[in-house]
Scaffold this motif. Structure first.
Motif, PDB file in Angstrom:
ATOM      1  N   GLY A   1       0.674  -1.391  -0.166  1.00 37.33           N
ATOM      2  CA  GLY A   1       0.112  -0.032  -0.047  1.00 37.33           C
ATOM      3  C   GLY A   1       0.701   1.271  -0.026  1.00 37.33           C
ATOM      4  O   GLY A   1       0.472   2.246  -0.647  1.00 37.33           O
ATOM      5  N   ILE A   2       2.274   1.269   0.787  1.00 36.32           N
ATOM      6  CA  ILE A   2       2.819   2.369   0.732  1.00 36.32           C
ATOM      7  C   ILE A   2       3.329   2.721  -0.807  1.00 36.32           C
ATOM      8  O   ILE A   2       3.422   3.951  -1.052  1.00 36.32           O
ATOM      9  N   SER A   3       3.767   1.637  -1.328  1.00 29.40           N
ATOM     10  CA  SER A   3       4.479   1.753  -2.848  1.00 29.40           C
ATOM     11  C   SER A   3       3.355   2.482  -3.568  1.00 29.40           C
ATOM     12  O   SER A   3       3.652   3.113  -4.686  1.00 29.40           O
ATOM     13  N   LYS A   4       2.152   2.118  -3.362  1.00 28.36           N
ATOM     14  CA  LYS A   4       1.077   2.809  -4.227  1.00 28.36           C
ATOM     15  C   LYS A   4       0.701   4.325  -4.018  1.00 28.36           C
ATOM     16  O   LYS A   4       0.621   5.251  -5.112  1.00 28.36           O
ATOM     17  N   TRP A   5       0.924   4.852  -2.788  1.00 22.97           N
ATOM     18  CA  TRP A   5       0.510   6.381  -2.660  1.00 22.97           C
ATOM     19  C   TRP A   5       2.089   6.936  -2.325  1.00 22.97           C
ATOM     20  O   TRP A   5       1.951   8.169  -1.900  1.00 22.97           O
ATOM     21  N   ARG A   6       3.172   6.397  -2.598  1.00 23.91           N
ATOM     22  CA  ARG A   6       4.418   6.969  -2.097  1.00 23.91           C
ATOM     23  C   ARG A   6       4.576   8.449  -3.104  1.00 23.91           C
ATOM     24  O   ARG A   6       5.097   9.231  -2.300  1.00 23.91           O
ATOM     25  N   SER A   7       4.275   8.340  -4.177  1.00 22.38           N
ATOM     26  CA  SER A   7       4.479   9.611  -5.029  1.00 22.38           C
ATOM     27  C   SER A   7       3.190  10.324  -5.079  1.00 22.38           C
ATOM     28  O   SER A   7       2.675  10.847  -6.138  1.00 22.38           O
TER      29      SER A   7
ATOM     30  N   PRO B   1       3.398   7.353   5.408  1.00 25.94           N
ATOM     31  CA  PRO B   1       2.534   6.285   5.931  1.00 25.94           C
ATOM     32  C   PRO B   1       1.895   6.736   7.205  1.00 25.94           C
ATOM     33  O   PRO B   1       2.527   7.213   8.018  1.00 25.94           O
ATOM     34  N   GLY B   2       0.748   6.173   7.687  1.00 22.60           N
ATOM     35  CA  GLY B   2       0.369   6.269   8.829  1.00 22.60           C
ATOM     36  C   GLY B   2      -0.449   7.781   9.071  1.00 22.60           C
ATOM     37  O   GLY B   2      -0.885   8.049   9.975  1.00 22.60           O
ATOM     38  N   MET B   3      -0.470   8.529   7.950  1.00 25.72           N
ATOM     39  CA  MET B   3      -1.113  10.096   7.854  1.00 25.72           C
ATOM     40  C   MET B   3      -2.512   9.770   7.912  1.00 25.72           C
ATOM     41  O   MET B   3      -3.142   8.949   6.671  1.00 25.72           O
ATOM     42  N   GLN B   4      -3.271  10.297   8.894  1.00 27.75           N
ATOM     43  CA  GLN B   4      -4.675  10.304   9.041  1.00 27.75           C
ATOM     44  C   GLN B   4      -4.943  11.662   8.537  1.00 27.75           C
ATOM     45  O   GLN B   4      -5.180  12.528   8.949  1.00 27.75           O
TER      46      GLN B   4
END
Length: 340
Positions: free
Chosen positions: A44-50, A123-126
């Protein structure tokens, strides 16, 4: 007929996220705990990293307007995907992280004359809980000694303003040594110092200038960025009270002076003919009462004239040369030898 064992077989298709699986959670003390493996989180992190998270200082803009604006002004950086959230925030996903850095470092972006606040997704940002009690702003540090042009050195210096996030590309590569440019998370209670003093252990000190190219308006009442205190909706509203009319004052006579009494004398209108009768019953009238000067007072006793009407009549005869009137038995009040 074959019996269907689970609902998942009825809804199983080729749509995105259609092939979901069941992973049993753990129940402890009446609470539910989920323990996903690290490879699931990394996927999931790799999907939203950029991706960049954007929000506006005040009221958010509609999705179609934001989508059209960023597609036009960011076309030079490649394709961008726009995702809208329920709280008026947006997520902009790009092809790589380098594009995110380039857009962040370029300048402050505006849409419909409203500043767009951008943050890097992490990651972890609400995202739904992001508030305007702190905003990221670019800060320039002038006259910074060379020994502080390191990640740790910049971190110490930028911490005097807020929470340092990262330096721009030119600062990292040290291609511009006139000033260091760092993105700082600025708190609403920050005093935004214009200069700071760096003190070393050997007793030496140096003063560093601080420049804020842009600062958002902030409210000291609700402790949030985006509006000034006079435009705060949480501030106590003033209640309008209508002005009471003034009571007119009664006019009084000056001290020591008495007011003149009102003259209630009723005067007979001028021009009305008056008729009188003499002793012989002869009617004598004068239609020009205004010329006689004889005004009859109604309600007021008329003063007696010292000259009677017959005396005036006798005077008129004498002036015509007929001498004195002799006594007439039929006329009372005449004197044969009387004169005026």
């Amino acid at each position: 007929m074959e019996e269907v064992k689970g609902w998942n077989r009825l809804f199983k298709d080729e749509r995105t996220m259609g092939n979901l699986q069941y992973f049993p959670p753990k129940k402890e003390g009446g609470q539910t705990f989920i323990y996903p493996p690290d490879d699931i989180v990394e996927e999931g992190i790799s999907k939203w990293r950029s991706s960049l998270v954007g929000q506006f200082m005040d009221k958010s803009l509609p999705y179609f307007l934001v989508k059209k604006a960023v597609t036009g002004m960011w076309s030079q950086f490649g394709d961008v995907e726009v995702f809208s959230l329920e709280n008026g925030m947006y997520i902009f996903r790009f092809q790589d992280e380098a594009t995110c850095d380039e857009i962040m470092e370029s300048r402050l972006w505006h849409i419909s004359n409203k500043p767009l606040i951008l943050r890097k997704w992490k990651p972890g940002m609400q995202i739904l809980k992001l508030a305007l009690s702190s905003v990221p702003v670019w800060v320039k540090f002038l006259h910074l000694p060379m020994e502080f042009w390191t990640p740790n050195g910049l971190s110490y210096v930028a911490s005097g303003v807020g929470v340092p996030l990262y330096a721009d590309k030119v600062t990292k590569e040290q291609k511009r040594l006139g000033f260091a440019r760092v993105l700082v998370e600025l708190d609403v209670n920050s005093d935004c110092p214009k200069e700071m003093t760096i003190c070393r252990a050997n007793g030496d000190s140096v003063t560093v200038g601080v420049i804020y190219p842009w600062l958002p308006p902030k409210c000291s009442s609700c402790k949030a960025f985006g509006h000034a205190v006079f435009a705060c909706k949480k501030q106590d509203k003033k209640v309008w009270i209508p002005k009471q009319p003034k009571t007119p004052k009664r006019k009084t006579s000056p001290v020591g002076k008495q007011a003149m009494p009102f003259d209630r004398t009723i005067r007979k209108p001028v021009g009305v003919s008056k008729t009188k009768t003499n002793a012989e019953g002869l009617r004598l009238s004068n239609s020009f009462d205004g010329l006689s000067g004889d005004e009859e007072m109604v309600g007021v006793e008329k003063p007696r004239s010292p000259t009677t009407f017959l005396q005036v009549f006798e005077k008129v005869l004498l002036s015509n040369g007929k001498g004195k009137m002799e006594g007439n038995p039929g006329m009372e009040g005449f004197s044969p030898t009387g004169g005026l």
